[in-house]
Write an enzyme that holds these catalytic residues in place. Structure first.
Site, PDB file in Angstrom:
ATOM      1  N   CYS A  72       0.825  -1.203   0.000  1.00 33.60           N
ATOM      2  CA  CYS A  72       0.000   0.000   0.000  1.00 33.60           C
ATOM      3  C   CYS A  72       0.865   1.262   0.000  1.00 33.60           C
ATOM      4  CB  CYS A  72      -0.911  -0.006   1.230  1.00 33.60           C
ATOM      5  SG  CYS A  72      -1.903   1.490   1.398  1.00 33.60           S
ATOM      6  N   CYS A 159      -7.342   1.242  -0.828  1.00 32.65           N
ATOM      7  CA  CYS A 159      -6.951   0.460   0.351  1.00 32.65           C
ATOM      8  C   CYS A 159      -7.010  -1.008  -0.030  1.00 32.65           C
ATOM      9  CB  CYS A 159      -7.881   0.748   1.524  1.00 32.65           C
ATOM     10  SG  CYS A 159      -7.506  -0.230   2.996  1.00 32.65           S
ATOM     11  N   PHE A 302     -21.448 -14.365  25.862  1.00 28.85           N
ATOM     12  CA  PHE A 302     -21.115 -13.245  24.968  1.00 28.85           C
ATOM     13  C   PHE A 302     -21.480 -13.665  23.537  1.00 28.85           C
ATOM     14  CE2 PHE A 302     -18.023 -13.253  28.468  1.00 28.85           C
ATOM     15  CZ  PHE A 302     -18.134 -11.975  28.984  1.00 28.85           C
ATOM     16  N   CYS A 409      -9.986 -11.962  21.695  1.00 29.10           N
ATOM     17  CA  CYS A 409      -9.428 -10.944  20.808  1.00 29.10           C
ATOM     18  C   CYS A 409      -8.353 -10.123  21.519  1.00 29.10           C
ATOM     19  CB  CYS A 409     -10.526 -10.038  20.254  1.00 29.10           C
ATOM     20  SG  CYS A 409     -11.500  -9.200  21.514  1.00 29.10           S
TER      21      CYS A 409
END
Length: 452
Positions: A72, A159, A302, A409
């Protein structure tokens, strides 16, 4: 300017080094932007603290064999990615090492088995995201991610981690926003991508956050844009709950889990996994590791909109999903009905950051649990389980599962919770491994398996 050999990478993908002082003793730690382990570099500090320094790389004397040219053109300034200069295989190895180090130093444990990393495409993987909007006074409009340092918006026209059709629209959005009468009052542009009716087709929804009302001409410009580029546009005048479909006036997204014959409708503002392809593999892997039997009752904590709940319901007798958000709980119930699983799942909305032994007992007996918390982890849950073991209350002990699959995470909070579950709650860490949900970033997802 100081010269040093880089020792390792931190979670922000900065090179970590300890320059030697005049007597040859390692000094305070320095975090060097864009430097990789093993590289001989020269750096200049731009922030000096008592215990560490932040620095930029000024010269590379010897490069790492894992260094590659970023794909990029905006990589050096854009905060969307931090690791494009590192070979993808080395990225994955680094994330695995970070997980192992966190488990070792924070959790004081080593998994019995290291799971093979879960990974997918390195590019065009991001199916959900939030782009910021900034109108330069008397100048052009910027639409993109924040820069790596500070709050400015990256001047980006493409992107490569976004699907190509979304990336190609970035300059078109700049043009459109520049024509809108309140262009300086447009705060952000979210996007979410689902699956279309035809196999392999995609459907894209953009959510435009506006801080002031749009006039009729603005609205017509937006409608024309949606029609020309074949996307759906929602408007969001206030908080997330205020978002509504505008062009066209009805709009629906979904993703599918073919292995379990599940179709998951969702709103573009709902929390869903960014990487749909990796999510399919993750769901399949997590359920195999949990190994539910046809007669089992399983808890999904969750649970969100039912990403694991509904596939689990295809494999066992009953699933009880618990979620802290009212809107996501309602979405999960609707999705269960949509997939004709209403009789096999129950849902409840409850705060899982405030859990006691009594609350766990109220959930009833379930042989297996799946836990998928946000970044804060599941400390209250793990602590309550440890309290049950310490008390020896037989009724409460009967409600603890024999097996847990924990999807994380944040490796630091996972390691903390692992320490509680293994040292205080009587569980063994059978296996753990990384999930590369966000290639080219330092974000680390992981999965862990526990048994009593």
């Amino acid at each position: 300017m100081t010269r040093v050999v880089v020792e390792s990478l931190n979670l922000e993908a900065q090179g970590v080094a300890r320059p030697l002082d005049e007597s040859g003793v390692p000094g305070k730690v320095v975090f060097i932007d864009d430097a990789l382990p093993g590289e001989d570099v020269e750096f200049q500090s731009y922030k000096i603290k008592s215990k560490f320094e932040l620095a930029k790389l000024t010269h590379l004397y010897k490069s790492s064999p894992s260094r590659i040219t970023p794909q990029c053109p905006s990589f050096k300034e854009c905060g969307g990615c931090s690791m494009q200069h590192l070979d993808p295989r080395a990225q994955l190895a680094m994330k695995q090492r970070v997980l192992e180090d966190n488990l070792r130093y924070l959790g004081r444990i080593k998994p019995e088995v290291l799971l093979r990393p879960i990974s997918g495409p390195a590019w065009e993987y991001r199916y959900r995201g939030r782009l910021s909007i900034f109108k330069i006074p008397k100048g052009r409009v910027l639409v993109g991610f924040h820069q790596k340092k500070g709050s400015r918006i990256t001047d980006m026209l493409s992107c490569d981690i976004l699907p190509k059709h979304v990336s190609d629209l970035l300059p078109r959005w700049r043009d459109l926003i520049g024509q809108i009468s309140i262009s300086g009052k447009l705060a952000q542009l979210e996007f979410a991508i689902g699956e279309g009716d035809a196999v392999g087709s995609l459907k894209t929804v953009f959510v435009l956050r506006h801080l002031e009302p749009l006039n009729k001409n603005d609205q017509q410009l937006i409608k024309n844009f949606a029609e020309i580029h074949r996307v759906d546009i929602w408007l969001q005048p206030e908080g997330l709950d205020s978002a509504y479909p505008f062009a066209p006036p009805t709009s629906q997204l979904c993703y599918r889990l073919p292995e379990f014959d599940i179709e998951m409708p969702f709103k573009p503002t709902d929390f869903t996994q960014v990487n749909h392809q990796v999510n399919r593999v993750l769901v399949s892997k997590a359920i195999r590791l949990l190994d539910p039997k046809p007669e089992d009752r399983v808890l999904d904590l969750f649970c969100g909109i039912g990403n694991f709940t509904l596939p689990l319901a295809r494999r066992c007798a009953k699933v009880y999903g618990i979620e802290g958000s009212d809107s996501l709980t309602k979405r999960a119930k609707d999705n269960a009905i949509h997939n004709q699983l209403g009789d096999r799942v129950d849902f409840a909305c409850a705060n899982l950051f405030e859990v006691t032994p009594q609350i766990i007992q109220s959930w009833g007996q379930a042989s297996k649990w799946l836990i998928d918390p946000p970044r804060d982890g599941a400390m209250a849950l793990a602590t309550a389980m440890a309290e049950i073991v310490k008390s020896g209350n037989q009724d409460q002990l009967a409600c603890l599962p024999s097996r847990i699959v924990y999807v994380s995470c944040n490796p630091a909070t996972l390691a903390r919770d692992v320490g509680i579950l293994t040292a205080q709650a009587g569980y063994r860490l059978k296996a753990a491994g990384v999930v590369n949900m966000f290639p080219h970033t330092s974000h680390i997802e992981s999965i862990a398996v526990f048994e009593r």
